[in-house]
Design a protein around this motif. Structure first.
Motif, mmCIF file in Angstrom:
data_model
loop_
_atom_site.group_PDB
_atom_site.id
_atom_site.type_symbol
_atom_site.label_atom_id
_atom_site.label_comp_id
_atom_site.label_asym_id
_atom_site.label_seq_id
_atom_site.Cartn_x
_atom_site.Cartn_y
_atom_site.Cartn_z
ATOM 1 N N ASP A 202 -12.937 7.704 16.738
ATOM 2 C CA ASP A 202 -12.167 6.711 16.394
ATOM 3 C C ASP A 202 -11.560 6.910 14.914
ATOM 4 O O ASP A 202 -10.369 6.606 14.857
ATOM 5 C CB ASP A 202 -12.709 5.515 16.848
ATOM 6 N N ILE A 203 -12.372 7.271 14.089
ATOM 7 C CA ILE A 203 -12.232 7.076 12.600
ATOM 8 C C ILE A 203 -10.765 7.903 12.323
ATOM 9 O O ILE A 203 -10.666 9.190 12.756
ATOM 10 C CB ILE A 203 -13.198 7.562 11.889
ATOM 11 N N ARG A 204 -10.014 7.552 11.766
ATOM 12 C CA ARG A 204 -8.872 8.063 11.187
ATOM 13 C C ARG A 204 -8.583 8.110 9.480
ATOM 14 O O ARG A 204 -9.421 7.331 9.124
ATOM 15 C CB ARG A 204 -7.619 7.371 11.552
ATOM 16 N N SER A 205 -7.807 8.960 9.085
ATOM 17 C CA SER A 205 -7.576 8.986 7.563
ATOM 18 C C SER A 205 -7.182 7.828 7.221
ATOM 19 O O SER A 205 -6.332 6.819 7.589
ATOM 20 C CB SER A 205 -6.499 10.076 7.404
ATOM 21 N N GLY A 206 -7.723 7.469 5.941
ATOM 22 C CA GLY A 206 -7.549 5.947 5.248
ATOM 23 C C GLY A 206 -8.538 4.808 5.813
ATOM 24 O O GLY A 206 -8.261 3.842 5.362
ATOM 25 N N ASP A 207 -9.334 5.082 6.879
ATOM 26 C CA ASP A 207 -10.166 3.895 7.370
ATOM 27 C C ASP A 207 -11.200 3.455 6.182
ATOM 28 O O ASP A 207 -11.514 4.480 5.520
ATOM 29 C CB ASP A 207 -10.783 4.365 8.456
ATOM 30 N N ILE A 208 -11.502 2.265 6.192
ATOM 31 C CA ILE A 208 -12.570 1.778 5.200
ATOM 32 C C ILE A 208 -13.640 1.864 6.329
ATOM 33 O O ILE A 208 -13.666 0.942 7.515
ATOM 34 C CB ILE A 208 -12.192 0.402 4.671
ATOM 35 N N LEU A 209 -14.772 2.147 5.988
ATOM 36 C CA LEU A 209 -16.033 2.039 6.848
ATOM 37 C C LEU A 209 -17.068 1.385 6.288
ATOM 38 O O LEU A 209 -17.126 1.053 5.224
ATOM 39 C CB LEU A 209 -16.635 3.521 7.069
ATOM 40 N N ARG A 245 -11.881 2.657 -5.611
ATOM 41 C CA ARG A 245 -11.035 2.757 -6.933
ATOM 42 C C ARG A 245 -9.824 3.536 -6.504
ATOM 43 O O ARG A 245 -8.773 3.318 -7.323
ATOM 44 C CB ARG A 245 -11.936 3.365 -7.778
ATOM 45 N N GLU A 246 -9.950 4.460 -5.514
ATOM 46 C CA GLU A 246 -9.133 5.550 -5.235
ATOM 47 C C GLU A 246 -8.163 5.029 -3.984
ATOM 48 O O GLU A 246 -7.164 5.568 -3.626
ATOM 49 C CB GLU A 246 -9.539 6.791 -4.839
ATOM 50 N N HIS A 247 -8.531 3.735 -3.355
ATOM 51 C CA HIS A 247 -7.680 3.420 -2.459
ATOM 52 C C HIS A 247 -6.132 2.626 -2.629
ATOM 53 O O HIS A 247 -5.802 2.073 -3.757
ATOM 54 C CB HIS A 247 -8.600 2.069 -1.678
ATOM 55 N N PRO A 248 -5.238 3.247 -2.016
ATOM 56 C CA PRO A 248 -4.029 2.842 -2.449
ATOM 57 C C PRO A 248 -3.675 1.506 -2.448
ATOM 58 O O PRO A 248 -2.738 0.804 -3.176
ATOM 59 C CB PRO A 248 -2.909 3.781 -1.486
ATOM 60 N N ARG A 249 -4.419 0.697 -1.505
ATOM 61 C CA ARG A 249 -3.980 -0.777 -1.496
ATOM 62 C C ARG A 249 -4.435 -1.354 -2.574
ATOM 63 O O ARG A 249 -4.282 -2.478 -2.949
ATOM 64 C CB ARG A 249 -4.769 -1.129 -0.236
ATOM 65 N N TYR A 250 -5.486 -0.912 -3.293
ATOM 66 C CA TYR A 250 -6.503 -1.640 -4.244
ATOM 67 C C TYR A 250 -6.403 -1.072 -5.618
ATOM 68 O O TYR A 250 -6.546 -1.716 -6.495
ATOM 69 C CB TYR A 250 -7.670 -1.777 -3.906
ATOM 70 N N GLN A 251 -5.785 -0.020 -5.585
ATOM 71 C CA GLN A 251 -5.892 0.764 -7.131
ATOM 72 C C GLN A 251 -4.760 0.023 -7.972
ATOM 73 O O GLN A 251 -5.294 -0.104 -9.276
ATOM 74 C CB GLN A 251 -5.376 2.204 -7.071
ATOM 75 N N THR A 252 -3.791 -0.626 -7.678
ATOM 76 C CA THR A 252 -2.948 -1.408 -8.734
ATOM 77 C C THR A 252 -3.525 -2.606 -9.095
ATOM 78 O O THR A 252 -3.631 -2.948 -10.286
ATOM 79 C CB THR A 252 -1.617 -1.549 -8.042
ATOM 80 N N TRP A 253 -4.297 -3.271 -8.214
ATOM 81 C CA TRP A 253 -4.907 -4.668 -8.481
ATOM 82 C C TRP A 253 -6.051 -4.434 -9.437
ATOM 83 O O TRP A 253 -6.342 -4.899 -10.350
ATOM 84 C CB TRP A 253 -5.492 -5.323 -7.230
ATOM 85 N N ILE A 254 -6.722 -3.293 -9.174
ATOM 86 C CA ILE A 254 -7.966 -2.988 -10.013
ATOM 87 C C ILE A 254 -7.425 -2.368 -11.457
ATOM 88 O O ILE A 254 -8.029 -3.087 -12.411
ATOM 89 C CB ILE A 254 -8.646 -1.697 -9.396
ATOM 90 N N ALA A 255 -6.325 -1.747 -11.607
ATOM 91 C CA ALA A 255 -5.795 -1.474 -12.802
ATOM 92 C C ALA A 255 -5.417 -2.613 -13.671
ATOM 93 O O ALA A 255 -5.668 -2.936 -14.849
ATOM 94 C CB ALA A 255 -4.625 -0.450 -12.709
ATOM 95 N N GLN A 256 -4.604 -3.596 -12.838
ATOM 96 C CA GLN A 256 -4.235 -4.870 -13.479
ATOM 97 C C GLN A 256 -5.184 -5.728 -14.062
ATOM 98 O O GLN A 256 -5.200 -6.158 -15.271
ATOM 99 C CB GLN A 256 -3.259 -5.634 -12.273
ATOM 100 N N GLN A 257 -6.203 -5.835 -13.317
ATOM 101 C CA GLN A 257 -7.433 -6.527 -13.689
ATOM 102 C C GLN A 257 -8.264 -5.854 -14.632
ATOM 103 O O GLN A 257 -8.907 -6.812 -15.545
ATOM 104 C CB GLN A 257 -8.435 -7.069 -12.601
#
Length: 267
Positions: A202-209, A245-257
Motif C-alpha cells: 500500500d505505501i506510495r511515494s510521499g507517504d508519512i510512515l 525537513r524535506e517534506h513539501p508540506r512542511y518545508q516552508t513552515w520550518i524555514a519561516q520558523q
C-alpha cells in the motif's frame, strides 16, 4: 513468511537525490518514543541502511533507564543526532487531548510523568508549554534544534488544538493511511508478516510512515523484525527515505520558523 526482493537500488547521495541528482520516490519514516527496548536494534538498522528518520520524543516510561528522554538514554539520542536524523516534540508527558473545553481550553490526560492517567483542563498556553518542554529536552540531548513540528499522542487532535499550537509556533504532523505500520496492534491478530505485506502493497511515494521505539502491549515486537525488510524492499523499488525537513508540506513552515531558506523538497 513474506519473501522480500532485496537489491542494491539507487545510490542515494543526499536525502532523496541519487549521485546524478535524480530525485527518487520519497517516504518519510517517523518514529515515536515508546519503551525503548528495541531502540538500539532499530538504530543499528537505520545506520546500516543509511536511512534518516524524524523522531518524535516524549518522556515515556521505559523498560530500562529513567524515561525515554532521561539521562540514561542521553548517549543514544546524541548518537542519533550525529547520524543526521531530525527531531520533534511528542509532548513531554505524552499528553493526550481528550476534548475542547470552552473557547480556549482543553481536557487532557498524560500517559507518563507525575500526572499519569489523571485528567485535567489546560489552557492553550499550558498545552504549548508541554510541546515546548519536549522540544527543549530533545535539544539538550541532541545538541540540535528540533523542528517546529509536533505529533499529538494517538493523533488525537481538534481544529482548535491545532490552531492553538500553530499560534505558538508548532505545526502538527499525522501520518498517511498506508503509513500506519501497525506496531500498536495485537501481534496475535496482526502478525508481523501480515503487517509487512500490507505496508509493501500500500505505501506510495510521499507517504508519512509511523512506528514506535517499542510498544508495551505487543507480544511479538514489530521492530526490528519488520523494519529491515521494509527498508530493503522499498529501496529496491526506487523509494528513498527523507526527514520531514524535506517534506513539501512542511518545508516552508520550518524555514519561516527558523528564519532560513527552505530545504530542497524530496518530490
Amino acid at each position: 513468511m513474506v519473501l522480500v526482493a532485496v537489491g542494491l537500488g539507487p545510490a542515494w547521495a543526499d536525502g532523496c537525490f541519487d549521485t546524478q541528482g535524480k530525485a527518487g520516490k520519497p517516504v518519510y519514516l517517523t518514529l515515536d518514543t515508546g519503551h525503548m527496548g528495541v531502540a538500539p536494534l532499530m538504530a543499528d538498522i537505520l545506520n546500516k541502511h543509511q536511512v534518516k528518520v524524524t523522531f518524535f520524543g516524549a518522556n515515556e516510561r521505559t523498560q530500562t533507564g529513567d524515561g525515554s528522554l532521561g539521562k540514561d538514554w542521553a548517549p543514544w539520542w546524541k548518537a542519533r543526532a550525529a547520524e543526521g536524523h531530525a527531531f520533534a516534540s511528542h509532548t513531554f508527558d505524552h499528553t493526550y487531548w481528550r476534548a475542547d473545553v470552552g473557547s480556549d481550553q482543553f481536557r487532557v490526560r498524560p500517559s507518563a510523568g507525575p500526572s499519569e492517567g489523571k485528567e485535567s483542563v489546560w489552557t492553550a498556553a499550558q498545552y504549548c508549554a508541554e510541546i515546548a518542554k519536549a522540544g527543549s529536552r530533545l535539544e539538550e540531548l541532541t545538541g540540535k534544534k528540533p523542528l517546529p513540528l509536533f505529533r499529538a499522542p494517538g493523533g488525537k487532535i481538534s481544529p482548535r488544538l491545532l490552531a492553538a499550537a500553530k499560534t505558538c509556533g508548532y505545526e502538527h504532523v499525522g501520518w498517511s493511511p498506508a503509513g500506519f505500520l501497525g506496531d500498536e496492534l495485537s501481534s496475535e491478530a496482526y502478525p508481523n508478516d501480515q503487517l509487512l505485506k500490507k505496508a509493501l502493497r500500500d505505501i506510495r511515494s510521499g507517504d508519512i510512515l509511523l512506528a514506535h521505539l517499542g510498544i508495551w502491549s505487543r507480544k511479538d515486537p514489530w521492530a526490528p523484525a519488520v523494519l529491515e525488510p521494509l527498508i530493503t524492499d522499498l529501496k529496491a523499488r526506487g523509494f528513498c527515505f527523507a526527514t520531514l525537513r524535506e517534506h513539501p508540506r512542511y518545508q516552508t513552515w520550518i524555514a519561516q520558523q527558523s528564519g532560513q531558506a527552505p530545504a530542497p523538497a524530496a518530490k
